[in-house]
Design a protein around this motif. Sequence first.
Motif, PDB file in Angstrom:
ATOM      1  N   SER B 101       0.831  -1.202   0.000  1.00 23.14           N
ATOM      2  CA  SER B 101       0.000   0.000   0.000  1.00 23.14           C
ATOM      3  C   SER B 101       0.868   1.255   0.000  1.00 23.14           C
ATOM      4  O   SER B 101       1.470   1.606   1.013  1.00 23.14           O
ATOM      5  CB  SER B 101      -0.904  -0.015   1.238  1.00 23.14           C
ATOM      6  N   PRO B 102       0.954   1.918  -1.167  1.00 26.43           N
ATOM      7  CA  PRO B 102       1.682   3.188  -1.201  1.00 26.43           C
ATOM      8  C   PRO B 102       0.805   4.280  -0.587  1.00 26.43           C
ATOM      9  O   PRO B 102      -0.383   4.353  -0.898  1.00 26.43           O
ATOM     10  CB  PRO B 102       1.899   3.427  -2.699  1.00 26.43           C
ATOM     11  N   GLU B 103       1.391   5.075   0.246  1.00 29.66           N
ATOM     12  CA  GLU B 103       0.566   6.059   0.970  1.00 29.66           C
ATOM     13  C   GLU B 103       1.251   7.418   1.049  1.00 29.66           C
ATOM     14  O   GLU B 103       2.478   7.497   1.178  1.00 29.66           O
ATOM     15  CB  GLU B 103       0.250   5.544   2.389  1.00 29.66           C
ATOM     16  N   LEU B 104       0.441   8.415   0.996  1.00 35.78           N
ATOM     17  CA  LEU B 104       0.912   9.788   1.184  1.00 35.78           C
ATOM     18  C   LEU B 104       0.181  10.313   2.430  1.00 35.78           C
ATOM     19  O   LEU B 104      -1.053  10.254   2.493  1.00 35.78           O
ATOM     20  CB  LEU B 104       0.541  10.632  -0.051  1.00 35.78           C
ATOM     21  N   TYR B 105       0.956  10.763   3.353  1.00 30.94           N
ATOM     22  CA  TYR B 105       0.354  11.077   4.657  1.00 30.94           C
ATOM     23  C   TYR B 105       0.686  12.503   5.044  1.00 30.94           C
ATOM     24  O   TYR B 105       1.844  12.923   4.960  1.00 30.94           O
ATOM     25  CB  TYR B 105       0.936  10.087   5.684  1.00 30.94           C
ATOM     26  N   GLY B 126      -6.262  18.153  10.780  1.00 31.12           N
ATOM     27  CA  GLY B 126      -6.652  16.755  10.579  1.00 31.12           C
ATOM     28  C   GLY B 126      -5.558  15.964   9.911  1.00 31.12           C
ATOM     29  O   GLY B 126      -4.505  16.510   9.533  1.00 31.12           O
ATOM     30  N   LEU B 127      -5.790  14.688   9.804  1.00 28.17           N
ATOM     31  CA  LEU B 127      -4.805  13.787   9.204  1.00 28.17           C
ATOM     32  C   LEU B 127      -5.387  13.212   7.917  1.00 28.17           C
ATOM     33  O   LEU B 127      -6.495  12.683   7.920  1.00 28.17           O
ATOM     34  CB  LEU B 127      -4.493  12.653  10.180  1.00 28.17           C
ATOM     35  N   VAL B 128      -4.651  13.357   6.835  1.00 30.89           N
ATOM     36  CA  VAL B 128      -5.121  12.866   5.542  1.00 30.89           C
ATOM     37  C   VAL B 128      -4.139  11.804   5.037  1.00 30.89           C
ATOM     38  O   VAL B 128      -2.919  11.969   5.144  1.00 30.89           O
ATOM     39  CB  VAL B 128      -5.210  14.014   4.514  1.00 30.89           C
ATOM     40  N   GLY B 158     -12.735   8.386   8.769  1.00 30.39           N
ATOM     41  CA  GLY B 158     -12.775   7.493   9.935  1.00 30.39           C
ATOM     42  C   GLY B 158     -13.850   7.973  10.892  1.00 30.39           C
ATOM     43  O   GLY B 158     -14.199   9.161  10.901  1.00 30.39           O
ATOM     44  N   ARG B 159     -14.340   7.061  11.718  1.00 30.09           N
ATOM     45  CA  ARG B 159     -15.472   7.457  12.578  1.00 30.09           C
ATOM     46  C   ARG B 159     -15.097   8.465  13.673  1.00 30.09           C
ATOM     47  O   ARG B 159     -15.970   9.050  14.297  1.00 30.09           O
ATOM     48  CB  ARG B 159     -16.128   6.223  13.199  1.00 30.09           C
ATOM     49  N   LEU B 160     -13.773   8.643  13.910  1.00 26.55           N
ATOM     50  CA  LEU B 160     -13.354   9.644  14.903  1.00 26.55           C
ATOM     51  C   LEU B 160     -12.731  10.878  14.263  1.00 26.55           C
ATOM     52  O   LEU B 160     -12.210  11.740  14.960  1.00 26.55           O
ATOM     53  CB  LEU B 160     -12.363   9.016  15.888  1.00 26.55           C
ATOM     54  N   ALA B 161     -12.786  10.942  12.938  1.00 24.69           N
ATOM     55  CA  ALA B 161     -12.155  12.078  12.249  1.00 24.69           C
ATOM     56  C   ALA B 161     -12.755  13.401  12.710  1.00 24.69           C
ATOM     57  O   ALA B 161     -12.048  14.397  12.867  1.00 24.69           O
ATOM     58  CB  ALA B 161     -12.317  11.917  10.745  1.00 24.69           C
ATOM     59  N   HIS B 162     -14.059  13.394  12.948  1.00 26.69           N
ATOM     60  CA  HIS B 162     -14.703  14.652  13.399  1.00 26.69           C
ATOM     61  C   HIS B 162     -14.128  15.111  14.725  1.00 26.69           C
ATOM     62  O   HIS B 162     -13.978  16.294  14.988  1.00 26.69           O
ATOM     63  CB  HIS B 162     -16.226  14.464  13.492  1.00 26.69           C
ATOM     64  N   SER B 163     -13.787  14.149  15.597  1.00 26.96           N
ATOM     65  CA  SER B 163     -13.197  14.523  16.892  1.00 26.96           C
ATOM     66  C   SER B 163     -11.846  15.168  16.697  1.00 26.96           C
ATOM     67  O   SER B 163     -11.499  16.149  17.356  1.00 26.96           O
ATOM     68  CB  SER B 163     -13.033  13.291  17.775  1.00 26.96           C
ATOM     69  N   LYS B 164     -11.066  14.576  15.835  1.00 23.43           N
ATOM     70  CA  LYS B 164      -9.735  15.116  15.574  1.00 23.43           C
ATOM     71  C   LYS B 164      -9.836  16.550  15.060  1.00 23.43           C
ATOM     72  O   LYS B 164      -9.015  17.406  15.386  1.00 23.43           O
ATOM     73  CB  LYS B 164      -9.029  14.206  14.564  1.00 23.43           C
ATOM     74  N   GLU B 199      -8.822   5.488  12.632  1.00 23.14           N
ATOM     75  CA  GLU B 199     -10.207   5.969  12.711  1.00 23.14           C
ATOM     76  C   GLU B 199     -10.315   7.484  12.795  1.00 23.14           C
ATOM     77  O   GLU B 199     -11.389   8.040  12.655  1.00 23.14           O
ATOM     78  CB  GLU B 199     -10.932   5.329  13.901  1.00 23.14           C
ATOM     79  N   SER B 200      -9.190   8.149  13.068  1.00 23.19           N
ATOM     80  CA  SER B 200      -9.252   9.608  13.135  1.00 23.19           C
ATOM     81  C   SER B 200      -8.739  10.251  11.838  1.00 23.19           C
ATOM     82  O   SER B 200      -8.542  11.457  11.781  1.00 23.19           O
ATOM     83  CB  SER B 200      -8.457  10.112  14.339  1.00 23.19           C
ATOM     84  N   GLU B 201      -8.538   9.416  10.822  1.00 22.45           N
ATOM     85  CA  GLU B 201      -7.973   9.934   9.570  1.00 22.45           C
ATOM     86  C   GLU B 201      -9.045  10.120   8.479  1.00 22.45           C
ATOM     87  O   GLU B 201     -10.159   9.589   8.578  1.00 22.45           O
ATOM     88  CB  GLU B 201      -6.914   8.960   9.040  1.00 22.45           C
ATOM     89  N   ILE B 202      -8.639  10.859   7.461  1.00 22.17           N
ATOM     90  CA  ILE B 202      -9.457  10.998   6.239  1.00 22.17           C
ATOM     91  C   ILE B 202      -8.642  10.384   5.108  1.00 22.17           C
ATOM     92  O   ILE B 202      -7.457  10.708   4.954  1.00 22.17           O
ATOM     93  CB  ILE B 202      -9.754  12.486   5.950  1.00 22.17           C
ATOM     94  N   TRP B 203      -9.267   9.483   4.389  1.00 22.14           N
ATOM     95  CA  TRP B 203      -8.545   8.806   3.308  1.00 22.14           C
ATOM     96  C   TRP B 203      -9.055   9.319   1.952  1.00 22.14           C
ATOM     97  O   TRP B 203     -10.261   9.341   1.691  1.00 22.14           O
ATOM     98  CB  TRP B 203      -8.744   7.279   3.386  1.00 22.14           C
ATOM     99  N   ALA B 204      -8.067   9.668   1.112  1.00 21.51           N
ATOM    100  CA  ALA B 204      -8.395  10.161  -0.238  1.00 21.51           C
ATOM    101  C   ALA B 204      -7.675   9.270  -1.262  1.00 21.51           C
ATOM    102  O   ALA B 204      -6.674   8.644  -0.918  1.00 21.51           O
ATOM    103  CB  ALA B 204      -7.926  11.603  -0.377  1.00 21.51           C
TER     104      ALA B 204
END
Lengths: 241, 394
Positions: B101-105, B126-128, B158-164, B199-204
């Motif tokens: 899995s190549p990822e950009l964070y 936030g974390l993307v 993620g379900r906790l992204a709003h909290s982050k 769960e606190s991330e946003i994935w694009a």
Amino acid sequence: MPLVEVHNVVKEYANGEETIRPLDGVSLTVDQGDYVSLMGASGSGKSTLLNLIAGIDQATSGEIVVADTDITKLSRGKLADWRARHIGYVFQTHNLIPVLTAYENVELPLLLLPMSSAERRKRVGIAMEAVDLTSRASHYPRQMSGGQEQRVGIARAIVANPTVVVADEPTGSLDDETTEQILTLLSRINTELGMTLLMVTHDADAGSRARRKIRLERGRLLENGKPVSLVKGQTAQLHTA
Amino acid sequence: MLGQKLLPWDYGVRNLFRRPSRSVLTLGGLTIVVLLVLVVVGFIRGLEKSLAATGNPNVVLVYALSSGADIENSSIPGRSPSLLAASVDGVRRRHGVEYVSPELYLATRITASGMSEDALSQGGMGLVRGVTTAAPLVRDKVQLLEGAWPQSGEVIVGRLAHSKLGAEEEDLAIGQQVSFDGQSWTISGTFVAAGSAFESEIWAPLADLQTALKRQDLSMLAVAMDSPEGVADVDLFCRERIDLELKAVSESGYYAALQKHYKPVRMLGWVVVVLVAGSGIFAGLNTMYGAVVGRVRELATLQALGFRRRAILLTLVQEATLLACAGALVACLIGLLLVDGTAVRFTMGAFMLSVDSVGIAVACGVAALLGVVGALPPAIKAMRLPIVEAIKAI
């Protein structure tokens, strides 16, 4: 053979640097079935003597034998067990447990004895009947008058059929009419149930109900106005400090 | 102690109702103490769970040698995934698909269309993670909760992204827009990851994110191996290809290091538990002193009747412990209903406070301690009074 034998008992306690000696070599005997009143001025040591015989206080020296047991030699725990079996205590201020009903207050001493719940129920019933309070069994102390509370206190004292019933100023906080009722009840306990009764009182009329009247006066233990003839030929003395 | 004649159970229970206002106040105090303990333990447990759940021993993280442990600052060549997959045996493959899995964070300021001004001013960081369809293969705890995998111009949250982000849950609902780095994205779905930090991330979609950021490199690779031993092979690859300047570490090792990093926080949490419990004991002591002082004559009467001191002591402990247990029960109920699952933000993302069996056990233990330790000193003090003195007490 006397039921209660008090031999040369001394009681001392410290009050600051001063040592108070309310009892100084007191001796006394009480027979089975006696009704004895202990009278005297305030601070004369009459309650101290009663508490020593009841095993809730400990003598500095001397011997107290009740029903063949020298209670001065018992440990604190053994003394508690002994009290449960042999002493019924009637307090001046009733001292009922406020969160327990009249029935439960009377039942309390029986919980310390090995007996079935059916036997407990029976005995509590008899004791409540003896003080004529069967109808008040489910009442809490706050729901009763002072006289009724004291009658519950008496029922609690006699329910376990103790060797000795001790009463410390049992009418001290009651009005005249209730006092009369309580004194009559105590006399009945002695005459009808045959219980040995020791009562401390400062009330001459109350004291006169007893068959034996012992007075603590000027450092001497007097019976019917004469010095008590003592066990082993000694003279009973009681000194106030 | 239990061999001797005890006072009736009812006696202890009824004494609690003797002064109802005092009992209620004490109960309230004990509940607050136990609840505080529960929250702190919930924090510690939640943090531990979040970091523990994130690490999979079969997954290797490959990132830039120069970035230390900070993946955010890592930059590795875009060709690294194909080179690694071709060079290392033991990479998991299924149906011809390599689990690489190549990822950009990146951590960046993110706004959602529904976010309040307050939330925007206070939070927003936030974390993307830019990912491909290989991501859920490697991150096998990730599950789409609702919606669909993101297409171009879309993200899943993620379900906790709003909290982050400090936003409300509905701000990141499916169909809402989020903006970061000058581009808007539509939320196509939400995902869970067994309580892990994802769960606190946003994935694009990776390609979209690279375009938006004008980057062609990657932050890292996550590679699923057939066994944990495969980590050594990846490490060897990284050491041999010095031109790529890569570093490999097992995911579990990475998060274990993070756990270690947060150890002082957890230790501090336990210190708080001890301090809160300690203060609770003092409160309990104060209450029991008050309760016992008013009953000195009654306790002496029980002794005069023949009850042993230890039996009376046990009753007083019973009373305090009953009250403390009731406090624990109320606190646990509140904890389960209101505290459990509450999201907490921290630098690595967000996690949920966890009121689990450990937390409840600790809370009940603290409550029992409050009852016993709070009752013993005043009870012993009362028992030490000579009966003849105590019986005259007002």
